[in-house]
Design a protein around this motif. Sequence first.
Motif, PDB file in Angstrom:
ATOM      1  N   SER A 111       5.677 -23.459   8.640  1.00 20.49           N
ATOM      2  CA  SER A 111       6.574 -22.961   7.597  1.00 20.49           C
ATOM      3  C   SER A 111       7.376 -24.127   7.030  1.00 20.49           C
ATOM      4  CB  SER A 111       7.531 -21.906   8.163  1.00 20.49           C
ATOM      5  OG  SER A 111       6.824 -20.838   8.761  1.00 20.49           O
ATOM      6  N   ARG A 112       7.241 -24.343   5.726  1.00 19.15           N
ATOM      7  CA  ARG A 112       8.004 -25.390   5.044  1.00 19.15           C
ATOM      8  C   ARG A 112       9.102 -24.709   4.221  1.00 19.15           C
ATOM      9  NH1 ARG A 112       4.069 -28.916   1.582  1.00 19.15           N
ATOM     10  NH2 ARG A 112       5.894 -30.278   1.498  1.00 19.15           N
ATOM     11  N   TYR A 113      10.347 -25.022   4.552  1.00 16.13           N
ATOM     12  CA  TYR A 113      11.490 -24.439   3.860  1.00 16.13           C
ATOM     13  C   TYR A 113      12.138 -25.509   2.975  1.00 16.13           C
ATOM     14  CZ  TYR A 113      11.029 -20.708   7.318  1.00 16.13           C
ATOM     15  OH  TYR A 113      10.540 -19.685   8.100  1.00 16.13           O
ATOM     16  N   PHE A 114      12.297 -25.207   1.714  1.00 13.23           N
ATOM     17  CA  PHE A 114      12.869 -26.140   0.751  1.00 13.23           C
ATOM     18  C   PHE A 114      14.321 -25.759   0.503  1.00 13.23           C
ATOM     19  CE2 PHE A 114       8.326 -25.507  -0.051  1.00 13.23           C
ATOM     20  CZ  PHE A 114       7.866 -26.770   0.287  1.00 13.23           C
ATOM     21  N   VAL A 115      15.225 -26.701   0.783  1.00 13.36           N
ATOM     22  CA  VAL A 115      16.650 -26.403   0.867  1.00 13.36           C
ATOM     23  C   VAL A 115      17.450 -27.368  -0.019  1.00 13.36           C
ATOM     24  CG1 VAL A 115      18.609 -26.169   2.454  1.00 13.36           C
ATOM     25  CG2 VAL A 115      16.282 -25.695   3.273  1.00 13.36           C
ATOM     26  N   GLU A 116      18.367 -26.830  -0.802  1.00 15.73           N
ATOM     27  CA  GLU A 116      19.283 -27.684  -1.552  1.00 15.73           C
ATOM     28  C   GLU A 116      20.170 -28.438  -0.563  1.00 15.73           C
ATOM     29  OE1 GLU A 116      21.582 -25.599  -4.413  1.00 15.73           O
ATOM     30  OE2 GLU A 116      19.851 -24.796  -5.493  1.00 15.73           O
ATOM     31  N   ALA A 117      20.474 -29.701  -0.884  1.00 14.29           N
ATOM     32  CA  ALA A 117      21.270 -30.519   0.027  1.00 14.29           C
ATOM     33  C   ALA A 117      22.601 -29.854   0.366  1.00 14.29           C
ATOM     34  CB  ALA A 117      21.510 -31.894  -0.595  1.00 14.29           C
ATOM     35  N   SER A 118      23.189 -29.164  -0.601  1.00 21.09           N
ATOM     36  CA  SER A 118      24.491 -28.527  -0.388  1.00 21.09           C
ATOM     37  C   SER A 118      24.413 -27.348   0.582  1.00 21.09           C
ATOM     38  CB  SER A 118      25.069 -28.051  -1.721  1.00 21.09           C
ATOM     39  OG  SER A 118      24.232 -27.070  -2.313  1.00 21.09           O
ATOM     40  N   LYS A 119      23.204 -26.845   0.853  1.00 18.82           N
ATOM     41  CA  LYS A 119      23.043 -25.696   1.734  1.00 18.82           C
ATOM     42  C   LYS A 119      22.412 -26.074   3.073  1.00 18.82           C
ATOM     43  CE  LYS A 119      22.996 -22.010  -1.705  1.00 18.82           C
ATOM     44  NZ  LYS A 119      22.343 -20.762  -2.148  1.00 18.82           N
ATOM     45  N   LYS A 120      22.299 -27.372   3.360  1.00 14.58           N
ATOM     46  CA  LYS A 120      21.675 -27.805   4.607  1.00 14.58           C
ATOM     47  C   LYS A 120      22.444 -27.285   5.824  1.00 14.58           C
ATOM     48  CE  LYS A 120      20.088 -31.915   7.111  1.00 14.58           C
ATOM     49  NZ  LYS A 120      19.932 -33.403   7.077  1.00 14.58           N
ATOM     50  N   ALA A 121      23.761 -27.424   5.817  1.00 15.55           N
ATOM     51  CA  ALA A 121      24.571 -26.972   6.953  1.00 15.55           C
ATOM     52  C   ALA A 121      24.462 -25.462   7.119  1.00 15.55           C
ATOM     53  CB  ALA A 121      26.022 -27.395   6.770  1.00 15.55           C
ATOM     54  N   GLU A 122      24.440 -24.727   6.003  1.00 13.62           N
ATOM     55  CA  GLU A 122      24.314 -23.271   6.064  1.00 13.62           C
ATOM     56  C   GLU A 122      22.963 -22.883   6.659  1.00 13.62           C
ATOM     57  OE1 GLU A 122      24.118 -19.388   3.044  1.00 13.62           O
ATOM     58  OE2 GLU A 122      24.584 -21.385   2.253  1.00 13.62           O
ATOM     59  N   PHE A 123      21.906 -23.570   6.239  1.00  6.31           N
ATOM     60  CA  PHE A 123      20.576 -23.302   6.775  1.00  6.31           C
ATOM     61  C   PHE A 123      20.565 -23.535   8.282  1.00  6.31           C
ATOM     62  CE2 PHE A 123      16.426 -24.517   8.254  1.00  6.31           C
ATOM     63  CZ  PHE A 123      15.555 -23.659   7.614  1.00  6.31           C
ATOM     64  N   GLU A 124      21.109 -24.661   8.719  1.00  2.41           N
ATOM     65  CA  GLU A 124      21.110 -24.976  10.147  1.00  2.41           C
ATOM     66  C   GLU A 124      21.875 -23.925  10.948  1.00  2.41           C
ATOM     67  OE1 GLU A 124      22.667 -28.981  10.266  1.00  2.41           O
ATOM     68  OE2 GLU A 124      20.641 -29.771  10.586  1.00  2.41           O
ATOM     69  N   ARG A 125      22.992 -23.459  10.415  1.00  2.36           N
ATOM     70  CA  ARG A 125      23.797 -22.445  11.111  1.00  2.36           C
ATOM     71  C   ARG A 125      22.998 -21.151  11.282  1.00  2.36           C
ATOM     72  NH1 ARG A 125      26.349 -18.336   9.190  1.00  2.36           N
ATOM     73  NH2 ARG A 125      26.288 -19.095   7.043  1.00  2.36           N
ATOM     74  N   PHE A 127      19.689 -20.778  11.044  1.00  5.82           N
ATOM     75  CA  PHE A 127      18.503 -21.013  11.876  1.00  5.82           C
ATOM     76  C   PHE A 127      18.870 -21.028  13.354  1.00  5.82           C
ATOM     77  CE2 PHE A 127      15.660 -23.813  14.225  1.00  5.82           C
ATOM     78  CZ  PHE A 127      14.427 -23.249  13.928  1.00  5.82           C
ATOM     79  N   ASN A 128      19.919 -21.738  13.706  1.00 10.79           N
ATOM     80  CA  ASN A 128      20.319 -21.832  15.117  1.00 10.79           C
ATOM     81  C   ASN A 128      20.735 -20.474  15.680  1.00 10.79           C
ATOM     82  OD1 ASN A 128      19.820 -24.590  15.211  1.00 10.79           O
ATOM     83  ND2 ASN A 128      21.906 -25.134  14.617  1.00 10.79           N
ATOM     84  N   ALA A 129      21.290 -19.632  14.819  1.00  9.57           N
ATOM     85  CA  ALA A 129      21.691 -18.299  15.273  1.00  9.57           C
ATOM     86  C   ALA A 129      20.476 -17.394  15.487  1.00  9.57           C
ATOM     87  CB  ALA A 129      22.646 -17.666  14.261  1.00  9.57           C
ATOM     88  N   GLY A 130      19.470 -17.549  14.640  1.00  4.82           N
ATOM     89  CA  GLY A 130      18.296 -16.681  14.722  1.00  4.82           C
ATOM     90  C   GLY A 130      17.178 -17.200  15.596  1.00  4.82           C
ATOM     91  N   LYS A 184      17.978 -14.223   7.487  1.00  2.00           N
ATOM     92  CA  LYS A 184      19.096 -14.572   6.610  1.00  2.00           C
ATOM     93  C   LYS A 184      18.921 -15.949   5.975  1.00  2.00           C
ATOM     94  CE  LYS A 184      22.465 -11.728   9.124  1.00  2.00           C
ATOM     95  NZ  LYS A 184      23.692 -11.739   9.975  1.00  2.00           N
ATOM     96  N   ILE A 185      17.977 -16.739   6.494  1.00  2.00           N
ATOM     97  CA  ILE A 185      17.753 -18.061   5.891  1.00  2.00           C
ATOM     98  C   ILE A 185      17.252 -17.948   4.461  1.00  2.00           C
ATOM     99  CG2 ILE A 185      17.303 -19.211   8.095  1.00  2.00           C
ATOM    100  CD1 ILE A 185      14.333 -19.162   7.421  1.00  2.00           C
ATOM    101  N   LYS A 186      16.742 -16.790   4.082  1.00  2.00           N
ATOM    102  CA  LYS A 186      16.285 -16.612   2.696  1.00  2.00           C
ATOM    103  C   LYS A 186      17.394 -16.919   1.700  1.00  2.00           C
ATOM    104  CE  LYS A 186      12.753 -13.106   3.706  1.00  2.00           C
ATOM    105  NZ  LYS A 186      12.332 -11.695   3.496  1.00  2.00           N
TER     106      LYS A 186
END
Length: 203
Positions: A111-125, A127-130, A184-186
């Motif tokens: 799975s390749r997830y494409f993430v805006e730099a400003s949302k990197k921390a949100e993605f990590e949070r 992902f780590n929760a799920g 929720k990573i969507k």
Amino acid sequence: MPITEFALFRLKEQTPSAATKASFRDVIKEQSAWSKYPVHFLHQLEDSGLVYLLGGWASVAEHFGEWITSEPNQRLLAELKDAINIEWLFHLDIDPSSHSIPLNAPVLGISRYFVEASKKAEFERIFNAGAPRLGDYTAPYSYAGSWRVDKEGEDEEFVLFTGWNKVEDHFGFAQSDAFKEFGKIKGAIKGAEIKHVHLEKWE
């Protein structure tokens, strides 16, 4: 820190010839001897003309600065020039000596997830929760994910490898209660690409 090489090849032959298979086996032998890390080929299930390479390096500089221009690599590329096109190649912040990518699974999800730099921390949070629920679902196989090292532009890319008995199990996770937290990573991604592969030994 050691990093993982991740590359995608397009086969020019509908069915790889014996010579092409032999060249792929030579890649495994020569590159692993040079890098001191295992090399694996993964055949995509959705499109049999696509093959991924996973390898390891002490650094990006060792890969690009030493191996790419080396005699063994140039010879192997010459052998394969009529058999493959290189679609892309980049590196992931995964230590190849950790053996965390579940190559022992019958099917490996990529799975390749494409993430805006400003949302990197949100993605990590998120992902780590799920991730613990994901791990419960993939068991007895594991999962491993990390950020792309040599990114293009400002956006980030996160690549996740998950082990499954069959493709349907992966899709089943997306329909399960366990997916609610992970899903929720969507809200933190620009897009995603999900494919499935199996380990290819070119026998």
